[in-house]
Design a protein around this motif. Structure first.
Motif, PDB file in Angstrom:
ATOM      1  N   ASP A 214      -8.816   1.381  -6.253  1.00 10.15           N
ATOM      2  CA  ASP A 214      -9.640   2.316  -5.473  1.00 10.15           C
ATOM      3  C   ASP A 214      -9.710   1.931  -3.999  1.00 10.15           C
ATOM      4  O   ASP A 214     -10.642   2.311  -3.294  1.00 10.15           O
ATOM      5  CB  ASP A 214     -11.067   2.366  -6.037  1.00 10.15           C
ATOM      6  CG  ASP A 214     -11.114   3.005  -7.421  1.00 10.15           C
ATOM      7  OD1 ASP A 214     -10.390   4.000  -7.629  1.00 10.15           O
ATOM      8  OD2 ASP A 214     -11.860   2.507  -8.281  1.00 10.15           O
TER       9      ASP A 214
ATOM     10  N   ARG B 205       0.817  -1.212   0.000  1.00  8.07           N
ATOM     11  CA  ARG B 205       0.000   0.000   0.000  1.00  8.07           C
ATOM     12  C   ARG B 205       0.855   1.268   0.000  1.00  8.07           C
ATOM     13  O   ARG B 205       0.337   2.357   0.212  1.00  8.07           O
ATOM     14  CB  ARG B 205      -0.957   0.016   1.210  1.00  8.07           C
ATOM     15  CG  ARG B 205      -1.882  -1.156   1.346  1.00  8.07           C
ATOM     16  CD  ARG B 205      -2.658  -1.495   0.092  1.00  8.07           C
ATOM     17  NE  ARG B 205      -3.428  -0.407  -0.462  1.00  8.07           N
ATOM     18  CZ  ARG B 205      -4.044  -0.465  -1.632  1.00  8.07           C
ATOM     19  NH1 ARG B 205      -3.976  -1.552  -2.376  1.00  8.07           N
ATOM     20  NH2 ARG B 205      -4.722   0.576  -2.081  1.00  8.07           N
TER      21      ARG B 205
ATOM     22  N   ARG C 167      -3.143   7.233   3.539  1.00  5.57           N
ATOM     23  CA  ARG C 167      -4.341   6.393   3.668  1.00  5.57           C
ATOM     24  C   ARG C 167      -4.234   5.133   2.812  1.00  5.57           C
ATOM     25  O   ARG C 167      -5.231   4.529   2.449  1.00  5.57           O
ATOM     26  CB  ARG C 167      -5.611   7.159   3.292  1.00  5.57           C
ATOM     27  CG  ARG C 167      -5.898   8.399   4.124  1.00  5.57           C
ATOM     28  CD  ARG C 167      -6.463   8.035   5.482  1.00  5.57           C
ATOM     29  NE  ARG C 167      -6.681   9.183   6.322  1.00  5.57           N
ATOM     30  CZ  ARG C 167      -7.848   9.783   6.492  1.00  5.57           C
ATOM     31  NH1 ARG C 167      -8.915   9.339   5.850  1.00  5.57           N
ATOM     32  NH2 ARG C 167      -7.963  10.813   7.296  1.00  5.57           N
TER      33      ARG C 167
ATOM     34  N   ARG D 280      -3.515   4.769  -0.209  1.00  2.48           N
ATOM     35  CA  ARG D 280      -4.010   4.910  -1.591  1.00  2.48           C
ATOM     36  C   ARG D 280      -2.868   4.695  -2.580  1.00  2.48           C
ATOM     37  O   ARG D 280      -1.755   5.167  -2.358  1.00  2.48           O
ATOM     38  CB  ARG D 280      -4.634   6.288  -1.799  1.00  2.48           C
ATOM     39  CG  ARG D 280      -5.893   6.517  -0.988  1.00  2.48           C
ATOM     40  CD  ARG D 280      -6.534   7.843  -1.360  1.00  2.48           C
ATOM     41  NE  ARG D 280      -7.651   8.164  -0.493  1.00  2.48           N
ATOM     42  CZ  ARG D 280      -8.894   7.748  -0.683  1.00  2.48           C
ATOM     43  NH1 ARG D 280      -9.174   6.978  -1.716  1.00  2.48           N
ATOM     44  NH2 ARG D 280      -9.859   8.094   0.149  1.00  2.48           N
ATOM     45  N   THR D 281      -3.168   3.991  -3.650  1.00  8.68           N
ATOM     46  CA  THR D 281      -2.205   3.816  -4.728  1.00  8.68           C
ATOM     47  C   THR D 281      -2.897   4.118  -6.056  1.00  8.68           C
ATOM     48  O   THR D 281      -4.135   4.169  -6.124  1.00  8.68           O
ATOM     49  CB  THR D 281      -1.643   2.373  -4.771  1.00  8.68           C
ATOM     50  OG1 THR D 281      -2.687   1.479  -5.188  1.00  8.68           O
ATOM     51  CG2 THR D 281      -1.108   1.939  -3.411  1.00  8.68           C
TER      52      THR D 281
ATOM     53  N   TRP E 112      -8.389   1.873  -0.032  1.00 10.66           N
ATOM     54  CA  TRP E 112      -7.721   2.794   0.890  1.00 10.66           C
ATOM     55  C   TRP E 112      -7.869   2.261   2.307  1.00 10.66           C
ATOM     56  O   TRP E 112      -8.581   1.276   2.536  1.00 10.66           O
ATOM     57  CB  TRP E 112      -8.251   4.215   0.749  1.00 10.66           C
ATOM     58  CG  TRP E 112      -9.713   4.393   1.035  1.00 10.66           C
ATOM     59  CD1 TRP E 112     -10.753   4.075   0.201  1.00 10.66           C
ATOM     60  CD2 TRP E 112     -10.305   4.933   2.223  1.00 10.66           C
ATOM     61  NE1 TRP E 112     -11.951   4.373   0.795  1.00 10.66           N
ATOM     62  CE2 TRP E 112     -11.708   4.903   2.030  1.00 10.66           C
ATOM     63  CE3 TRP E 112      -9.786   5.434   3.409  1.00 10.66           C
ATOM     64  CZ2 TRP E 112     -12.592   5.371   2.999  1.00 10.66           C
ATOM     65  CZ3 TRP E 112     -10.671   5.894   4.373  1.00 10.66           C
ATOM     66  CH2 TRP E 112     -12.054   5.862   4.157  1.00 10.66           C
TER      67      TRP E 112
END
Length: 199
Positions: free
Chosen positions: A179, A141, A172, A174-175, A181
């Motif tokens: 979608d 992540r 958070r 996010r990559t 998180w």
């Protein structure tokens, strides 16, 4: 002031023993053991989990049960077991997919999946992840440690070293690839005050 008349007017008596009984009842917390009864049974909670796993939103479930999303959340999100001080919720858009409870002291993790879609589960088909699985999940992540501009990225995040947990907290989790998180909630060790909840 006529206290004798006042007692009669307010309490219907001037008997000292009766007035003391009234005062004791007033001081006693919840003398009739009244209060809000538990709204959902264990079977209700299981049914709610199934509805959410099958794609119903929290709002739709709350409307079906004629209650609020907060009440539904209260029943679904019980505190972690003793020793587990971090809860990470692996989210797909607004849907919780996996609840991960973390015990740093003993390097243990517990995971509960809330979706049947293994692609949206934190550990895929693995039901009992190890500490190594958890560390690998956190690394996945984050941006890779070998990235060319890693020092600049860490500086932007106000971090001094590459720590996947701290990076995931800042970003958070996010990559650009999906979608998914992460939502972080911290719980104190017993006897300590509560920490923060990052919604």
């Amino acid at each position: 002031m006529d206290y004798h008349k006042l007692c009669l007017d307010l309490f219907g008596t001037d008997d000292v023993n009766e007035l003391e009984r009234i005062a004791r009842a007033y001081r006693e917390k919840n003398p009739r053991k009244a209060g809000r009864k538990k709204k959902f049974t264990a079977e209700d909670v299981q049914a709610i989990r199934s509805l959410l796993e099958n794609g119903m939103t929290m709002k739709q479930v709350a409307e079906r049960y004629q209650t609020s999303r907060q009440i539904i959340g209260k029943y679904l999100n019980e505190k972690p077991a003793k020793g587990y001080t971090l809860r990470i919720t692996y989210m797909y858009q607004q849907y919780p997919c996996t609840i991960i409870d973390v015990d740093f002291l003993n390097q243990r993790v517990m995971a509960r999946n809330k979706t049947k879609d293994v692609l949206h589960r934190a550990f895929g088909v693995t039901e009992a992840p190890t500490w190594d699985d958890f560390e690998a999940f956190l690394r996945d992540r984050c941006f890779p440690a070998t990235r060319g501009n890693v020092k600049d990225l860490l500086k932007q995040l106000q971090l001094t070293s590459y720590d996947p947990l701290q990076i995931a907290e800042k970003t958070r989790g996010r990559t650009a690839e999906d979608d998914m998180w992460l939502k972080f909630s911290y719980y104190p060790m017993e006897g300590e005050t509560y920490g923060q909840d990052q919604s």
